[in-house]
Scaffold this motif. Structure first.
Motif, mmCIF file in Angstrom:
data_model
loop_
_atom_site.group_PDB
_atom_site.id
_atom_site.type_symbol
_atom_site.label_atom_id
_atom_site.label_comp_id
_atom_site.label_asym_id
_atom_site.label_seq_id
_atom_site.Cartn_x
_atom_site.Cartn_y
_atom_site.Cartn_z
ATOM 1 N N ILE A 107 0.844 -1.191 0.000
ATOM 2 C CA ILE A 107 0.000 0.000 0.000
ATOM 3 C C ILE A 107 0.875 1.235 0.000
ATOM 4 O O ILE A 107 1.739 1.399 0.875
ATOM 5 C CB ILE A 107 -0.941 0.024 1.222
ATOM 6 N N LEU A 108 0.671 2.096 -1.005
ATOM 7 C CA LEU A 108 1.310 3.403 -1.027
ATOM 8 C C LEU A 108 0.279 4.405 -0.535
ATOM 9 O O LEU A 108 -0.670 4.738 -1.241
ATOM 10 C CB LEU A 108 1.770 3.759 -2.439
ATOM 11 N N ARG A 144 5.403 12.926 6.289
ATOM 12 C CA ARG A 144 6.720 12.918 5.675
ATOM 13 C C ARG A 144 6.870 11.621 4.899
ATOM 14 O O ARG A 144 6.307 10.594 5.255
ATOM 15 C CB ARG A 144 7.824 13.033 6.730
ATOM 16 N N SER A 145 7.646 11.655 3.835
ATOM 17 C CA SER A 145 7.848 10.459 3.027
ATOM 18 C C SER A 145 8.805 9.529 3.755
ATOM 19 O O SER A 145 9.905 9.898 4.108
ATOM 20 C CB SER A 145 8.444 10.824 1.662
ATOM 21 N N ASP A 146 8.363 8.312 3.988
ATOM 22 C CA ASP A 146 9.251 7.299 4.531
ATOM 23 C C ASP A 146 8.692 5.937 4.159
ATOM 24 O O ASP A 146 7.648 5.828 3.545
ATOM 25 C CB ASP A 146 9.402 7.440 6.058
ATOM 26 N N ARG A 147 9.428 4.905 4.519
ATOM 27 C CA ARG A 147 8.980 3.550 4.250
ATOM 28 C C ARG A 147 8.614 2.927 5.577
ATOM 29 O O ARG A 147 9.384 2.901 6.510
ATOM 30 C CB ARG A 147 10.084 2.730 3.554
ATOM 31 N N SER A 148 7.396 2.429 5.680
ATOM 32 C CA SER A 148 6.907 1.887 6.937
ATOM 33 C C SER A 148 6.421 0.476 6.701
ATOM 34 O O SER A 148 5.389 0.265 6.092
ATOM 35 C CB SER A 148 5.768 2.759 7.469
ATOM 36 N N ARG A 149 7.181 -0.502 7.183
ATOM 37 C CA ARG A 149 6.780 -1.892 6.998
ATOM 38 C C ARG A 149 6.437 -2.478 8.369
ATOM 39 O O ARG A 149 5.361 -2.255 8.882
ATOM 40 C CB ARG A 149 7.891 -2.685 6.315
ATOM 41 N N ASP A 150 7.363 -3.239 8.946
ATOM 42 C CA ASP A 150 7.053 -3.837 10.237
ATOM 43 C C ASP A 150 6.773 -2.779 11.285
ATOM 44 O O ASP A 150 6.069 -3.031 12.252
ATOM 45 C CB ASP A 150 8.229 -4.707 10.712
ATOM 46 N N ARG A 156 1.790 -7.519 4.154
ATOM 47 C CA ARG A 156 0.831 -6.440 3.916
ATOM 48 C C ARG A 156 1.515 -5.141 4.355
ATOM 49 O O ARG A 156 1.255 -4.587 5.413
ATOM 50 C CB ARG A 156 -0.475 -6.685 4.694
ATOM 51 N N ALA A 157 2.400 -4.650 3.500
ATOM 52 C CA ALA A 157 3.292 -3.550 3.849
ATOM 53 C C ALA A 157 2.713 -2.210 3.431
ATOM 54 O O ALA A 157 2.092 -2.078 2.385
ATOM 55 C CB ALA A 157 4.660 -3.755 3.186
ATOM 56 N N VAL A 158 2.938 -1.202 4.267
ATOM 57 C CA VAL A 158 2.485 0.156 3.997
ATOM 58 C C VAL A 158 3.697 1.060 3.814
ATOM 59 O O VAL A 158 4.628 1.038 4.615
ATOM 60 C CB VAL A 158 1.621 0.692 5.164
ATOM 61 N N GLU A 159 3.676 1.832 2.741
ATOM 62 C CA GLU A 159 4.708 2.835 2.516
ATOM 63 C C GLU A 159 4.056 4.203 2.516
ATOM 64 O O GLU A 159 3.106 4.443 1.763
ATOM 65 C CB GLU A 159 5.414 2.592 1.179
#
Length: 216
Positions: free
Chosen positions: A76-77, A84-90, A105-108
């Protein structure tokens, strides 16, 4: 239960891009959205969703509620002008991703919806990563209407054309939500021309038209 697409007699093939025209207040979109995300009637897919308005938690919940299960992999983007732009997984907040930190089911988080170049790169990176996967790739873009709150029509059309070409090149089945009541006829026609298939909710029913229909 037959899907809306199956009932229409239209075959959705790998690489197809579909415009979904539906007024936002009808509540008719979730079923069709999940039909297009599970084109073979199975949740054995890799699903990329670009969300401007719906929260990741709501989107994940819809998979369970409407489709009866989760996809094999989900990315999911979540586009948020205030984030702020970042990468958020676990490490994603549970209330946001609805997936309890599940890496499948990862969220960015994507800040600055004006930056179409960055968003396009993130979409392309995901499609490239999944290109050789055995599962079908499916894409939901929700929504074009919200995108047009941040960029002009020409920029949006150019961006969507590139995304659609990328989806086609990787054999992804992609659909793009649009609220026709939020745009004038010129904008709708311009956007409609980008897609070979359009599914529209009109007078309480779904209708499907293809480029072949217009050529007759």
């Amino acid at each position: 239960m037959c899907s809306i697409i199956e009932q229409s007699g239209v075959s959705i093939r790998p690489g197809d891009n579909v415009l979904v025209c539906c007024p936002s207040f009808t509540g008719a979109e979730p079923r069709l959205c999940l039909d297009l995300l599970t084109p073979d009637g199975s949740t054995d897919v890799r699903a990329l969703s670009v969300l401007f308005t719906q929260s990741p938690a709501e989107h994940v919940d819809a998979w369970q509620r409407v489709a009866g299960g989760y996809p094999t992999r989900m990315r999911i983007l979540a586009v948020d002008a205030s984030a702020r732009s970042d990468r958020s997984r676990d490490g994603a907040d549970e209330e946001d991703d609805g997936a309890e930190g599940d890496p499948d089911r990862a969220v960015e988080r994507v800040g600055s919806p004006h930056n179409l170049t960055r968003l396009g790169v993130q979409i392309a990176d995901c499609l490239d990563e999944w290109d050789d996967a055995p599962d079908r790739t499916v894409v939901c873009f929700q929504s074009v209407t919200t995108l047009l709150q941040y960029v002009d029509l020409d920029s949006a059309a150019e961006f969507l054309d590139v995304v659609a070409e990328r989806c086609a090149a990787t054999d992804a089945v992609a659909h793009y939500h649009l609220d026709p009541q939020a745009h004038d006829d010129e904008a709708i026609e311009r956007l409609d021309d980008l897609f070979a298939t359009t599914v529209a909710f009109e007078d309480g029913e779904w209708t499907v038209r293809t480029a072949d229909d217009l050529d007759r």
